[in-house]
Design a protein around this motif. Structure first.
Motif, PDB file in Angstrom:
ATOM      1  N   VAL A 324       0.860  -1.182   0.000  1.00  0.00           N
ATOM      2  CA  VAL A 324       0.000   0.000   0.000  1.00  0.00           C
ATOM      3  C   VAL A 324       0.898   1.233   0.000  1.00  0.00           C
ATOM      4  N   TYR A 325       0.597   2.151  -0.883  1.00  0.00           N
ATOM      5  CA  TYR A 325       1.381   3.372  -0.953  1.00  0.00           C
ATOM      6  C   TYR A 325       0.496   4.551  -0.576  1.00  0.00           C
ATOM      7  N   TYR A 326       1.077   5.508   0.015  1.00  0.00           N
ATOM      8  CA  TYR A 326       0.326   6.715   0.284  1.00  0.00           C
ATOM      9  C   TYR A 326       1.167   7.906  -0.160  1.00  0.00           C
ATOM     10  N   GLY A 327       0.521   8.974  -0.423  1.00  0.00           N
ATOM     11  CA  GLY A 327       1.302  10.106  -0.905  1.00  0.00           C
ATOM     12  C   GLY A 327       0.516  11.389  -0.877  1.00  0.00           C
ATOM     13  N   LYS A 328       1.228  12.432  -1.229  1.00  0.00           N
ATOM     14  CA  LYS A 328       0.624  13.744  -1.262  1.00  0.00           C
ATOM     15  C   LYS A 328       0.764  14.294  -2.668  1.00  0.00           C
ATOM     16  N   MET A 329      -0.279  14.915  -3.149  1.00  0.00           N
ATOM     17  CA  MET A 329      -0.205  15.545  -4.447  1.00  0.00           C
ATOM     18  C   MET A 329      -0.306  17.043  -4.233  1.00  0.00           C
ATOM     19  N   CYS A 330       0.657  17.743  -4.773  1.00  0.00           N
ATOM     20  CA  CYS A 330       0.662  19.186  -4.602  1.00  0.00           C
ATOM     21  C   CYS A 330       0.551  19.818  -5.988  1.00  0.00           C
ATOM     22  N   ARG A 331      -0.470  20.609  -6.192  1.00  0.00           N
ATOM     23  CA  ARG A 331      -0.649  21.285  -7.477  1.00  0.00           C
ATOM     24  C   ARG A 331      -0.351  22.758  -7.281  1.00  0.00           C
ATOM     25  N   ARG A 332       0.642  23.241  -8.014  1.00  0.00           N
ATOM     26  CA  ARG A 332       1.038  24.642  -7.838  1.00  0.00           C
ATOM     27  C   ARG A 332       0.751  25.415  -9.116  1.00  0.00           C
ATOM     28  N   GLU A 333       0.081  26.479  -8.959  1.00  0.00           N
ATOM     29  CA  GLU A 333      -0.286  27.292 -10.123  1.00  0.00           C
ATOM     30  C   GLU A 333       0.889  28.166 -10.540  1.00  0.00           C
ATOM     31  N   TYR A 334       0.992  28.353 -11.874  1.00  0.00           N
ATOM     32  CA  TYR A 334       2.014  29.291 -12.347  1.00  0.00           C
ATOM     33  C   TYR A 334       1.503  30.052 -13.555  1.00  0.00           C
ATOM     34  N   VAL A 335       2.155  31.151 -13.829  1.00  0.00           N
ATOM     35  CA  VAL A 335       1.856  31.884 -15.068  1.00  0.00           C
ATOM     36  C   VAL A 335       3.163  32.025 -15.844  1.00  0.00           C
ATOM     37  N   ARG A 336       3.015  32.031 -17.175  1.00  0.00           N
ATOM     38  CA  ARG A 336       4.223  32.150 -17.998  1.00  0.00           C
ATOM     39  C   ARG A 336       4.556  33.628 -18.182  1.00  0.00           C
ATOM     40  N   GLU A 337       5.831  33.921 -18.105  1.00  0.00           N
ATOM     41  CA  GLU A 337       6.255  35.297 -18.333  1.00  0.00           C
ATOM     42  C   GLU A 337       7.403  35.289 -19.320  1.00  0.00           C
ATOM     43  N   ASN A 338       7.356  36.209 -20.267  1.00  0.00           N
ATOM     44  CA  ASN A 338       8.453  36.307 -21.234  1.00  0.00           C
ATOM     45  C   ASN A 338       9.563  37.149 -20.649  1.00  0.00           C
ATOM     46  N   ARG A 339      10.743  36.626 -20.698  1.00  0.00           N
ATOM     47  CA  ARG A 339      11.871  37.366 -20.129  1.00  0.00           C
ATOM     48  C   ARG A 339      13.038  37.351 -21.103  1.00  0.00           C
ATOM     49  N   ILE A 340      13.994  38.174 -20.815  1.00  0.00           N
ATOM     50  CA  ILE A 340      15.205  38.236 -21.646  1.00  0.00           C
ATOM     51  C   ILE A 340      16.405  38.032 -20.737  1.00  0.00           C
ATOM     52  N   TYR A 341      17.303  37.167 -21.198  1.00  0.00           N
ATOM     53  CA  TYR A 341      18.502  36.901 -20.400  1.00  0.00           C
ATOM     54  C   TYR A 341      19.417  38.121 -20.368  1.00  0.00           C
ATOM     55  N   THR A 342      19.952  38.442 -19.219  1.00  0.00           N
ATOM     56  CA  THR A 342      20.960  39.497 -19.155  1.00  0.00           C
ATOM     57  C   THR A 342      22.314  38.882 -19.500  1.00  0.00           C
ATOM     58  N   LYS A 343      23.283  39.746 -19.742  1.00  0.00           N
ATOM     59  CA  LYS A 343      24.604  39.255 -20.142  1.00  0.00           C
ATOM     60  C   LYS A 343      25.204  38.371 -19.043  1.00  0.00           C
ATOM     61  N   GLU A 344      24.994  38.795 -17.804  1.00  0.00           N
ATOM     62  CA  GLU A 344      25.549  38.026 -16.681  1.00  0.00           C
ATOM     63  C   GLU A 344      24.938  36.636 -16.616  1.00  0.00           C
ATOM     64  N   GLN A 345      23.608  36.593 -16.822  1.00  0.00           N
ATOM     65  CA  GLN A 345      22.925  35.296 -16.769  1.00  0.00           C
ATOM     66  C   GLN A 345      23.445  34.367 -17.860  1.00  0.00           C
ATOM     67  N   VAL A 346      23.623  34.952 -19.055  1.00  0.00           N
ATOM     68  CA  VAL A 346      24.122  34.158 -20.180  1.00  0.00           C
ATOM     69  C   VAL A 346      25.503  33.618 -19.848  1.00  0.00           C
ATOM     70  N   LYS A 347      26.338  34.515 -19.310  1.00  0.00           N
ATOM     71  CA  LYS A 347      27.699  34.111 -18.953  1.00  0.00           C
ATOM     72  C   LYS A 347      27.671  32.952 -17.972  1.00  0.00           C
ATOM     73  N   GLU A 348      26.823  33.092 -17.002  1.00  0.00           N
ATOM     74  CA  GLU A 348      26.723  32.074 -15.957  1.00  0.00           C
ATOM     75  C   GLU A 348      26.277  30.737 -16.543  1.00  0.00           C
ATOM     76  N   LYS A 349      25.277  30.809 -17.416  1.00  0.00           N
ATOM     77  CA  LYS A 349      24.743  29.587 -18.025  1.00  0.00           C
ATOM     78  C   LYS A 349      25.810  28.897 -18.854  1.00  0.00           C
ATOM     79  N   PHE A 350      26.518  29.715 -19.668  1.00  0.00           N
ATOM     80  CA  PHE A 350      27.559  29.136 -20.511  1.00  0.00           C
ATOM     81  C   PHE A 350      28.703  28.583 -19.661  1.00  0.00           C
ATOM     82  N   GLU A 351      28.995  29.285 -18.603  1.00  0.00           N
ATOM     83  CA  GLU A 351      30.100  28.870 -17.734  1.00  0.00           C
ATOM     84  C   GLU A 351      29.840  27.465 -17.171  1.00  0.00           C
ATOM     85  N   THR A 352      28.602  27.242 -16.716  1.00  0.00           N
ATOM     86  CA  THR A 352      28.283  25.912 -16.172  1.00  0.00           C
ATOM     87  C   THR A 352      28.359  24.849 -17.262  1.00  0.00           C
ATOM     88  N   LYS A 353      27.963  25.263 -18.456  1.00  0.00           N
ATOM     89  CA  LYS A 353      28.012  24.323 -19.586  1.00  0.00           C
ATOM     90  C   LYS A 353      29.465  23.935 -19.887  1.00  0.00           C
TER      91      LYS A 353
END
Lengths: 411, 80
Positions: A324-353
Motif C-alpha cells: 500500500v502506498y500513500y502520498g501527497k499531491m501538490c498542485r502549484r499554479e504558475y503563469v508564464r512570463e516572457n523574459r530576456i537573459y541578461t549578459k551576466e545570466q548568459v555568462k553564468e549559463k555558458f560557464e556551467t556548460k
C-alpha cells in the motif's frame, strides 16, 4: 518497578472500618502483608493490598472485629477477567496479530543495489520472468538459485548477493567496471597475432613511451586519425642488416597527443519563465495495486499548474513493507512570463556548460592545457564557442592484416 | 560496652530509626506497631518508647513489618 510487579500480580483497594483499624494494620504488618496508600478518612481507612494477601485477611478481620470491602480491582488478573466480556475485541486483537504474522511471510518489496549498466526496469523484468515478484511467499525464494541466475543472465555482473530482510528482498550486485577498457575478448588477445597501435584522432605527439613494438612517431610529429603510432611487428635483422623475419607482438605504449576540442552552444535571448503565483492545493491519496484512491477535485482549477507527487510505501517496524502506498499531491499554479537573459545570466549559463564539458573530458583522462572562450550575440541568439587545447593519451589496437612493406628494409 | 564493640545501636538497644526528609517524608524502622492513626497524628509503639508524629494530611505510603513511610506535612516528632 515495584508498581509493575504489583500490576502484574494484581492488587485491590479496600476500605476498612470497625472497632480497631490500627490493630488491623499492625496484624497485617506482623503477618508480612504489605499495605500501601493507607489513608484515614475519619471513620474508615482506605488502603491497597496485593491480591494474594487479601485471602489471608479473613482471620485478621475476625480477630480485630473490623470489616473489609473491596472498592477497586487493579492489575493483570482482573484485565483478563474483563476481557472475557469483550470477546469480539479479543478476537480482533488475536486476528490482527495472526494476520501480521501471516503477512510477514511474504516478500513485499524488492530492492536492487549496485546496478549501473543493468537498469532497475530491466532487472525487474528479469526477476518477474524468473518468478520473483512482490507478493510471493518468502520460503519460495531460492536465494542461491537466484544469485546464480543473475550471474548467468548478465555477464557484466560479477558478484551478487541476495538476502531477505523483514519482508524485503535485497539484491546487491557488483558490475564489471572495466567493461569499457577491455573491448576484445581474451581469446583474441591470446592469439599469436600482431597488433598496431593507431591514433584515434588528429593531433601532435607530445610524448611517447613504448613498452612493446616499434615506434613510428616521435615527439612533435603531427598525426592524423588512423596513423600507426607503434607497429606491432618487430623486424629481426640478419648480420648484414637484411631482415630475417618479423616477430609479431601487441604494441603497447603511452602516447600523449595534443589535440583540439571544440564546443559550441546556443541560447535564445528570450525565454519563458514559470512564475509561481503561490496558490496551491494539496491532497492526499492512497495507492493500492495501482489503483489510486483520492477525493475528487473541487473548486476552480488552475489554468496552468505543476503537479508534484510524493509517494511512500507503507511500512511497519522499519523493514516490513506493505503493498500500500500513500502520498501527497501538490498542485502549484504558475503563469508564464516572457523574459530576456541578461549578459551576466548568459555568462553564468555558458560557464556551467563549459565546466560540465571540462569535467566530462577530465573523466576521460584528458588534461586541458588551454581554453579560448568567445561569446557573442547575433539577432537575439547568444552563441558560445570554446576551443580547447588538451593533452590526452591515445591509441587503439588494430590487427595487422598485411606484411610490412619491403621499403622499410632500406631505411 | 556496645560502643566499644562498635555494634549497631538500633539492633542492640532496640532503638527506632527515624529518617526525616524535609518536612514531607518520614521513614521509620524498628517499631512494634501503630497505636493511633488520624490525619493529624500518628502514634507508633517503638521497642522502648512511643513515637508521636504530628502534622497535617498524614498518609502512610506503605506499611510492613520492618519499615514504613509516612507522607504529609510534618510538624513535630516526639518521643514519649
Amino acid at each position: 518497578m515495584l508498581q509493575v510487579i504489583r500490576y502484574w500480580k494484581g492488587y485491590l483497594s479496600i476500605r476498612v472500618w470497625g472497632f480497631s483499624a490500627e490493630r488491623f494494620i499492625n496484624l497485617c504488618g506482623n503477618r508480612n502483608i504489605m499495605l500501601w496508600n493507607i489513608k484515614n478518612h475519619g471513620d474508615y481507612y482506605t488502603m491497597c493490598i496485593s491480591l494474594k494477601s487479601f485471602y489471608e485477611l479473613k482471620s485478621i478481620t475476625r480477630k480485630t472485629g473490623t470489616r473489609v470491602v473491596i472498592t477497586g480491582r487493579y492489575g493483570l488478573p482482573f484485565l483478563s477477567l474483563r476481557m472475557k466480556k469483550r470477546k469480539i475485541f479479543v478476537a480482533g486483537l488475536v486476528g490482527s496479530l495472526l494476520f501480521w504474522i501471516w503477512m510477514a511471510g511474504f516478500i513485499w518489496n524488492i530492492e536492487i543495489q549496485g546496478n549501473y549498466y543493468v537498469t532497475g526496469d530491466v532487472f525487474a523484468d528479469f526477476l518477474s520472468e524468473s518468478g520473483i515478484e512482490p507478493g510471493m511467499k518468502k520460503n519460495k525464494v531460492d536465494i542461491e538459485a537466484l544469485e546464480k541466475a543473475i550471474r548467468n543472465e548478465y555477464n557484466i555482473i560479477t558478484w551478487t548477493s541476495a538476502r531477505i530482510e523483514g519482508t524485503r528482498l535485497i539484491i546487491q550486485v557488483r558490475e564489471n567496471d572495466l567493461i569499457g577498457n577491455e573491448p576484445e575478448d581474451p581469446e583474441e588477445r591470446n592469439a599469436d597475432e600482431g597488433y598496431d597501435l593507431v591514433a584515434d584522432k588528429d593531433g601532435t605527439v607530445m610524448g611517447i613511451i613504448t613498452r612493446s613494438g616499434v615506434p613510428r612517431v616521435s615527439e612533435g610529429m603531427e598525426v592524423k586519425k588512423g596513423d600507426v603510432l607503434v607497429e606491432g611487428c618487430i623486424p629481426i635483422y640478419n648480420e648484414d642488416t637484411t631482415i630475417k623475419n618479423y616477430e609479431y607482438c601487441r604494441a603497447d605504449a603511452d602516447v600523449v597527443l595534443r589535440c583540439r576540442y571544440e564546443m559550441t552552444g546556443e541560447l535564445n535571448e528570450k525565454y519563458e519563465k514559470k512564475v509561481y503565483t503561490g496558490r496551491e492545493t494539496r491532497r492526499s491519496y492512497l495507492l493500492v495495486q495501482g489503483i489510486k484512491l483520492q477525493l475528487p477535485e473541487w473548486g476552480e482549477g488552475f489554468s496552468e499548474s505543476d503537479v508534484l507527487n510524493e509517494t511512500e510505501q507503507l511500512s511497519v517496524f522499519g523493514g516490513y513493507k506493505l503493498p500500500v502506498y500513500y502520498g501527497k499531491m501538490c498542485r502549484r499554479e504558475y503563469v508564464r512570463e516572457n523574459r530576456i537573459y541578461t549578459k551576466e545570466q548568459v555568462k553564468e549559463k555558458f560557464e556551467t556548460k563549459v565546466q560540465k564539458f571540462i569535467q566530462s573530458l577530465e573523466e576521460k583522462g584528458v588534461q586541458i592545457i588551454e581554453k579560448d572562450v568567445t561569446i557573442n550575440k547575433t539577432r537575439g541568439i547568444w552563441r558560445l564557442k570554446v576551443d580547447f587545447t588538451a593533452d590526452e593519451k591515445t591509441g587503439i589496437l588494430q590487427k595487422i592484416t598485411q606484411e610490412p612493406l619491403e621499403n622499410g628494409q632500406e631505411e | 560496652m556496645i560502643e566499644s564493640l562498635k555494634l549497631p545501636k538500633d539492633s542492640m538497644l532496640g532503638a527506632s530509626i527515624i529518617t526525616v526528609t524535609g518536612n514531607t517524608d518520614v521513614f521509620v524502622e524498628n517499631y512494634k506497631g501503630i497505636l493511633e492513626y488520624s490525619n493529624e497524628l500518628i502514634l507508633l509503639q517503638g521497642k522502648k518508647c512511643k513515637i508521636e508524629l504530628k502534622g497535617k494530611r498524614l498518609n502512610i505510603a506503605y506499611y510492613t513489618n520492618e519499615d514504613m513511610k509516612i507522607c504529609g506535612c510534618i510538624d513535630s516528632v516526639r518521643f514519649l
